[in-house]
Scaffold this motif. Structure first.
Motif, PDB file in Angstrom:
ATOM      1  N   LEU A 119       0.820  -1.213   0.000  1.00 50.58           N
ATOM      2  CA  LEU A 119       0.000   0.000   0.000  1.00 50.58           C
ATOM      3  C   LEU A 119       0.855   1.263   0.000  1.00 50.58           C
ATOM      4  CD1 LEU A 119      -2.859  -1.066   2.450  1.00 50.58           C
ATOM      5  CD2 LEU A 119      -2.961  -0.882  -0.034  1.00 50.58           C
ATOM      6  N   PHE A 120       2.006   1.242   0.668  1.00 50.44           N
ATOM      7  CA  PHE A 120       2.886   2.413   0.648  1.00 50.44           C
ATOM      8  C   PHE A 120       3.483   2.645  -0.733  1.00 50.44           C
ATOM      9  CE2 PHE A 120       3.399   2.267   5.428  1.00 50.44           C
ATOM     10  CZ  PHE A 120       2.805   3.493   5.634  1.00 50.44           C
ATOM     11  N   ASN A 121       3.415   1.631  -1.592  1.00 48.50           N
ATOM     12  CA  ASN A 121       3.908   1.783  -2.963  1.00 48.50           C
ATOM     13  C   ASN A 121       2.780   1.943  -3.977  1.00 48.50           C
ATOM     14  OD1 ASN A 121       6.857   1.685  -3.613  1.00 48.50           O
ATOM     15  ND2 ASN A 121       6.765   0.014  -2.126  1.00 48.50           N
ATOM     16  N   MET A 122       1.611   2.321  -3.494  1.00 44.44           N
ATOM     17  CA  MET A 122       0.476   2.503  -4.395  1.00 44.44           C
ATOM     18  C   MET A 122       0.473   3.879  -5.068  1.00 44.44           C
ATOM     19  SD  MET A 122      -1.830  -0.029  -4.620  1.00 44.44           S
ATOM     20  CE  MET A 122      -3.419   0.756  -4.783  1.00 44.44           C
ATOM     21  N   ARG A 123       1.172   4.821  -4.467  1.00 45.16           N
ATOM     22  CA  ARG A 123       1.174   6.182  -5.006  1.00 45.16           C
ATOM     23  C   ARG A 123       2.614   6.625  -5.247  1.00 45.16           C
ATOM     24  NH1 ARG A 123      -3.329   9.181  -3.481  1.00 45.16           N
ATOM     25  NH2 ARG A 123      -2.493  10.762  -4.912  1.00 45.16           N
ATOM     26  N   GLU A 124       2.797   7.506  -6.259  1.00 53.76           N
ATOM     27  CA  GLU A 124       4.129   8.017  -6.527  1.00 53.76           C
ATOM     28  C   GLU A 124       4.609   8.814  -5.309  1.00 53.76           C
ATOM     29  OE1 GLU A 124       1.027  10.676  -8.413  1.00 53.76           O
ATOM     30  OE2 GLU A 124       1.494   8.530  -8.366  1.00 53.76           O
ATOM     31  N   PRO A 125       5.937   8.863  -5.076  1.00 59.73           N
ATOM     32  CA  PRO A 125       6.475   9.476  -3.849  1.00 59.73           C
ATOM     33  C   PRO A 125       6.020  10.910  -3.615  1.00 59.73           C
ATOM     34  CG  PRO A 125       8.194   8.282  -5.011  1.00 59.73           C
ATOM     35  CD  PRO A 125       6.997   8.272  -5.914  1.00 59.73           C
ATOM     36  N   GLY A 126       5.885  11.683  -4.681  1.00 59.14           N
ATOM     37  CA  GLY A 126       5.567  13.093  -4.523  1.00 59.14           C
ATOM     38  C   GLY A 126       4.124  13.402  -4.213  1.00 59.14           C
ATOM     39  N   SER A 127       3.276  12.382  -4.105  1.00 59.07           N
ATOM     40  CA  SER A 127       1.866  12.625  -3.805  1.00 59.07           C
ATOM     41  C   SER A 127       1.577  12.278  -2.354  1.00 59.07           C
ATOM     42  CB  SER A 127       0.979  11.776  -4.722  1.00 59.07           C
ATOM     43  OG  SER A 127       1.169  10.400  -4.452  1.00 59.07           O
ATOM     44  N   GLN A 128       0.709  13.076  -1.739  1.00 58.68           N
ATOM     45  CA  GLN A 128       0.283  12.741  -0.389  1.00 58.68           C
ATOM     46  C   GLN A 128      -0.601  11.501  -0.455  1.00 58.68           C
ATOM     47  OE1 GLN A 128      -1.505  16.177   1.462  1.00 58.68           O
ATOM     48  NE2 GLN A 128       0.480  16.960   2.090  1.00 58.68           N
ATOM     49  N   MET A 129      -0.615  10.730   0.603  1.00 57.28           N
ATOM     50  CA  MET A 129      -1.411   9.513   0.565  1.00 57.28           C
ATOM     51  C   MET A 129      -2.078   9.250   1.897  1.00 57.28           C
ATOM     52  SD  MET A 129       1.131   6.196   0.809  1.00 57.28           S
ATOM     53  CE  MET A 129      -0.311   5.129   0.882  1.00 57.28           C
ATOM     54  N   ILE A 189       4.328  -5.990 -21.685  1.00 53.00           N
ATOM     55  CA  ILE A 189       4.863  -4.662 -21.344  1.00 53.00           C
ATOM     56  C   ILE A 189       5.588  -4.649 -20.000  1.00 53.00           C
ATOM     57  CG2 ILE A 189       3.041  -3.540 -22.690  1.00 53.00           C
ATOM     58  CD1 ILE A 189       1.849  -2.575 -20.012  1.00 53.00           C
ATOM     59  N   TYR A 190       5.581  -5.778 -19.273  1.00 53.33           N
ATOM     60  CA  TYR A 190       6.210  -5.781 -17.948  1.00 53.33           C
ATOM     61  C   TYR A 190       7.680  -5.339 -17.963  1.00 53.33           C
ATOM     62  CZ  TYR A 190       7.944  -7.405 -13.432  1.00 53.33           C
ATOM     63  OH  TYR A 190       8.549  -7.462 -12.203  1.00 53.33           O
ATOM     64  N   PRO A 191       8.523  -5.851 -18.876  1.00 56.02           N
ATOM     65  CA  PRO A 191       9.917  -5.367 -18.878  1.00 56.02           C
ATOM     66  C   PRO A 191      10.015  -3.850 -19.059  1.00 56.02           C
ATOM     67  CG  PRO A 191       9.733  -7.361 -20.192  1.00 56.02           C
ATOM     68  CD  PRO A 191       8.327  -6.925 -19.874  1.00 56.02           C
ATOM     69  N   ASN A 192       9.127  -3.276 -19.887  1.00 52.10           N
ATOM     70  CA  ASN A 192       9.148  -1.819 -20.075  1.00 52.10           C
ATOM     71  C   ASN A 192       8.678  -1.083 -18.838  1.00 52.10           C
ATOM     72  OD1 ASN A 192      10.041  -2.253 -22.618  1.00 52.10           O
ATOM     73  ND2 ASN A 192       8.385  -1.203 -23.679  1.00 52.10           N
ATOM     74  N   GLU A 193       7.740  -1.670 -18.103  1.00 47.00           N
ATOM     75  CA  GLU A 193       7.278  -1.040 -16.856  1.00 47.00           C
ATOM     76  C   GLU A 193       8.422  -0.966 -15.841  1.00 47.00           C
ATOM     77  OE1 GLU A 193       4.155   0.381 -15.904  1.00 47.00           O
ATOM     78  OE2 GLU A 193       4.168   0.394 -18.080  1.00 47.00           O
ATOM     79  N   ILE A 194       9.228  -2.012 -15.793  1.00 50.16           N
ATOM     80  CA  ILE A 194      10.404  -1.995 -14.913  1.00 50.16           C
ATOM     81  C   ILE A 194      11.329  -0.845 -15.307  1.00 50.16           C
ATOM     82  CG2 ILE A 194      12.531  -3.231 -14.305  1.00 50.16           C
ATOM     83  CD1 ILE A 194      10.318  -4.547 -12.926  1.00 50.16           C
ATOM     84  N   LEU A 195      11.605  -0.724 -16.595  1.00 51.44           N
ATOM     85  CA  LEU A 195      12.527   0.318 -17.063  1.00 51.44           C
ATOM     86  C   LEU A 195      11.973   1.709 -16.798  1.00 51.44           C
ATOM     87  CD1 LEU A 195      13.703  -1.247 -20.447  1.00 51.44           C
ATOM     88  CD2 LEU A 195      14.936  -1.200 -18.266  1.00 51.44           C
ATOM     89  N   GLU A 196      10.686   1.915 -17.032  1.00 50.61           N
ATOM     90  CA  GLU A 196      10.086   3.227 -16.785  1.00 50.61           C
ATOM     91  C   GLU A 196      10.057   3.544 -15.298  1.00 50.61           C
ATOM     92  OE1 GLU A 196       8.964   5.850 -18.715  1.00 50.61           O
ATOM     93  OE2 GLU A 196      10.183   4.743 -20.143  1.00 50.61           O
ATOM     94  N   SER A 197       9.794   2.545 -14.493  1.00 55.70           N
ATOM     95  CA  SER A 197       9.797   2.724 -13.044  1.00 55.70           C
ATOM     96  C   SER A 197      11.177   3.136 -12.551  1.00 55.70           C
ATOM     97  CB  SER A 197       9.355   1.429 -12.357  1.00 55.70           C
ATOM     98  OG  SER A 197       9.344   1.569 -10.968  1.00 55.70           O
ATOM     99  N   ALA A 198      12.215   2.495 -13.099  1.00 52.27           N
ATOM    100  CA  ALA A 198      13.594   2.836 -12.727  1.00 52.27           C
ATOM    101  C   ALA A 198      13.959   4.230 -13.220  1.00 52.27           C
ATOM    102  CB  ALA A 198      14.557   1.799 -13.301  1.00 52.27           C
ATOM    103  N   LYS A 199      13.512   4.558 -14.419  1.00 51.79           N
ATOM    104  CA  LYS A 199      13.833   5.854 -15.021  1.00 51.79           C
ATOM    105  C   LYS A 199      13.189   7.002 -14.255  1.00 51.79           C
ATOM    106  CE  LYS A 199      13.245   8.347 -19.416  1.00 51.79           C
ATOM    107  NZ  LYS A 199      12.694   8.225 -20.801  1.00 51.79           N
ATOM    108  N   THR A 200      11.950   6.809 -13.789  1.00 52.37           N
ATOM    109  CA  THR A 200      11.209   7.876 -13.114  1.00 52.37           C
ATOM    110  C   THR A 200      11.302   7.797 -11.598  1.00 52.37           C
ATOM    111  OG1 THR A 200       9.186   6.532 -13.187  1.00 52.37           O
ATOM    112  CG2 THR A 200       9.554   8.048 -15.023  1.00 52.37           C
ATOM    113  N   TYR A 201      12.032   6.813 -11.080  1.00 53.74           N
ATOM    114  CA  TYR A 201      12.147   6.603  -9.632  1.00 53.74           C
ATOM    115  C   TYR A 201      10.762   6.454  -8.995  1.00 53.74           C
ATOM    116  CZ  TYR A 201      16.943   8.372 -10.334  1.00 53.74           C
ATOM    117  OH  TYR A 201      18.235   8.573 -10.766  1.00 53.74           O
ATOM    118  N   ASP A 202       9.911   5.679  -9.633  1.00 53.45           N
ATOM    119  CA  ASP A 202       8.533   5.532  -9.165  1.00 53.45           C
ATOM    120  C   ASP A 202       8.144   4.058  -9.112  1.00 53.45           C
ATOM    121  OD1 ASP A 202       5.897   5.797  -8.498  1.00 53.45           O
ATOM    122  OD2 ASP A 202       5.242   6.481 -10.478  1.00 53.45           O
TER     123      ASP A 202
END
Length: 564
Positions: free
Chosen positions: A415-425, A490-503
């Protein structure tokens, strides 16, 4: 490792460039420099599996209508030896491409072949990356911000590792400086109050008022009695800190390990003080003409490197500031230990510190762009729609240990990883313990367990998954099958985008949607009772989904139950 989306895009780019070359050779298009164009999976795949905007971005350079350019290119496209079978022109000039069944079959085979490594890549080039997160002061218990920061930082490190980086998880132990002086003064007061009474020993105004300070003081008294009551303050404080600090640090390690976080390095701030590293960076800045003295203190010209104001490095009493230690610490990360990229996960209240620290890296001859800061917003705990601030057990602010005593660790990390870091949750304590499809982690785990149940029930009837060749996986027809396979791809691309955006929240959102698409497939497509080839193909698809769910949850350090 396989990335079928990237392979398909690479093929399309080559097909388009070849068609462009033929059109130029035929005199249908002018030989002009080709602007950058994109190849994407459209939101609506009913009109094509991939779309390219090449005709539209070339219209100005070629002085032609985009649809005219698109038609010229389409007539010259050769798909032999690719995953594609045809192309259409749509709208103002988009080129829409349609995949053959072979591509969908190959996605299943790729997941089967890569198994627990499906989604991994070498895109990160094995660069040395440090993720420093939590780094809570060892003067008291960890709070809700640390709970969110711990989950975010640990999962970000995992994503970067999967993306091909050489990742180090680090905890910075603030065991020196002002906070330790306050810690010492607080312990001293509580210790003396045991023997002299609270009225006789005033508590420091800026001291730490938590119950944990009283507990440590009582433990020390039980061990040493009143032996330090008449000792000098310096000796007494050192003895108290030498006793309490290691216990607090051990407590941090224990609590974080319970939260499934294991650090590669616990780096102590005191090392920077004792080794002369802080003096060295101050001297470096002074040699560059970037310091000056005022009111007995040494100041750094932070405004020369993006800071809002100049900063004190050495106080008038000769003690270095936290900022000076921070510069030395980050110099150590880059210049001494050779990290290519450093990522710090900080609370949003540290936003003012970002520019000045990055500027300080430039000032001492390093590259501030190699330092990235992930700013994390606050968490609101709720139950039944009401904000929860106090622990039912202690009546004090809820700590990390309170949280993981009350809710499953799987739920907390997810649940702590449900929202991007910069958003309040908001963290719903009731939802976290709920065993229903409303609880996202339960919903995902249930999808995995459902697949295991399908396999178990078939096994009871003597039916087992059989190895399928690529040709034997060309029978997927149902929209729910195609949609599910496309999403697996698309899972491998999701990993790469997640790493790229730190999200890392991208990954939790991905696996929730994967579970959703699997449940749709399960409700629409029978596995048992179909023709042998269809049943075995659908079993292979179920196994592929199970593999990807398992990979995601394992990466996030969340349990993967076979039954629920």
């Amino acid at each position: 490792m396989a990335n079928l989306v990237k392979e398909a895009k690479d093929q399309l780019k080559e097909v388009i460039l070849n068609a462009m070359g033929m059109a130029v050779a035929d005199g249908q298009l002018e030989p002009v420099p080709l602007p950058p164009f994109t190849i994407e999976i459209p939101n609506d795949t009913s009109h094509g599996d991939f779309a390219a905007n090449v005709a539209m971005v070339c219209a100005k350079a070629l002085k032609k209508n985009p649809r005219q350019i698109a038609s010229v290119l389409m007539e010259r496209m050769i798909f032999d030896g690719t995953y594609f079978e045809r192309c259409e022109v749509a709208g103002p000039g988009f080129l829409n491409f349609f995949l053959s069944k072979r591509w969908f079959a190959k996605v299943i085979k790729a997941i089967e072949t890569d198994g627990e490594n499906y989604g991994r890549s070498d895109e990160g080039g094995h660069k040395k990356v440090m993720v420093e997160f939590v780094s809570a002061n060892p003067t008291g218990p960890m709070h809700m911000g640390n709970a969110r920061g711990g989950a975010l930082g640990d999962c970000l490190a995992a994503v970067l590792d999967w993306a091909g980086c050489d990742v180090t998880r680090e905890f910075y132990v603030n065991d020196a400086g002002n906070q330790i002086e306050k810690f010492a003064g607080s312990l001293e007061a509580r210790y003396l109050q045991i023997y002299k009474g609270e009225d006789a020993v005033p508590f420091p105004e800026d001291g730490y008022h938590g119950e944990d300070i009283k507990v440590r003081a009582k433990e020390f008294a039980a061990l040493h009695g009143d032996a330090f009551v008449e000792a000098g303050s310096k000796e007494r404080r050192e003895a108290l800190v030498d006793y309490a600090l290691p216990k607090n640090i051990k407590g941090l390690r224990t609590d974080l390990a319970k939260y499934r976080i294991e650090y590669d390095v616990w780096f102590r701030e005191s090392v920077l003080h004792e080794s002369g590293a802080i003096d060295d960076v101050v001297k470096t800045l002074s040699d560059k003409g970037l310091t000056y003295e005022k009111d007995g203190a040494v100041w750094y010209k932070a405004t020369s490197y993006g800071g809002e104001k100049d900063e004190v490095l050495i106080r008038a009493n000769g003690n270095p500031t936290y900022f000076a230690a921070d510069i030395a610490y980050h110099y150590n990360k880059f210049a001494v230990r050779g990290f290519d990229k450093v990522i710090n996960v900080w609370g949003a209240d540290h936003h003012g510190h970002v520019a000045r620290l990055k500027g300080a890296m430039d000032a001492i001859g390093l590259d501030g762009n190699k330092l990235d800061i992930v700013l994390m917003q606050l968490v609101r705990l709720t139950r039944d729609g009401e904000v929860v601030r106090m622990s039912k057990r202690t009546g004090k602010a809820i700590t990390l240990t309170d949280l993981i005593d009350e809710v499953p660790i799987d739920a907390a990390r997810f649940l702590f990883n449900m929202r991007e870091p910069g958003s309040q949750m908001e963290f719903d304590l009731g939802l976290a313990v709920e065993q229903s499809s409303q609880n996202p982690v339960y919903y995902v785990q249930y999808a995995h367990a459902r697949i295991c149940s399908i396999l178990k029930n078939l096994a009871a009837e003597g039916i087992a998954p059989a190895a399928r060749s690529l040709d034997e996986l060309l029978c997927f027809e149902a929209p729910e099958e195609i949609e599910l396979i496309r999403y697996l791809s698309i899972y491998p691309n999701e990993i790469l985008e997640s790493a790229k955006t730190y999200d890392p929240a991208r990954i939790t959102r991905y696996v929730i949607e994967l579970a959703n698409k699997f449940h749709k497939f399960y409700n629409a497509c029978r596995v048992k009772g179909e023709a042998e080839n269809v049943m075995q193909a659908r079993l292979a698809l179920c196994l592929a989904v199970r593999t990807v769910i398992r990979n995601v949850l394992t990466m996030l350090k969340i349990n993967v139950p076979d039954t629920m």
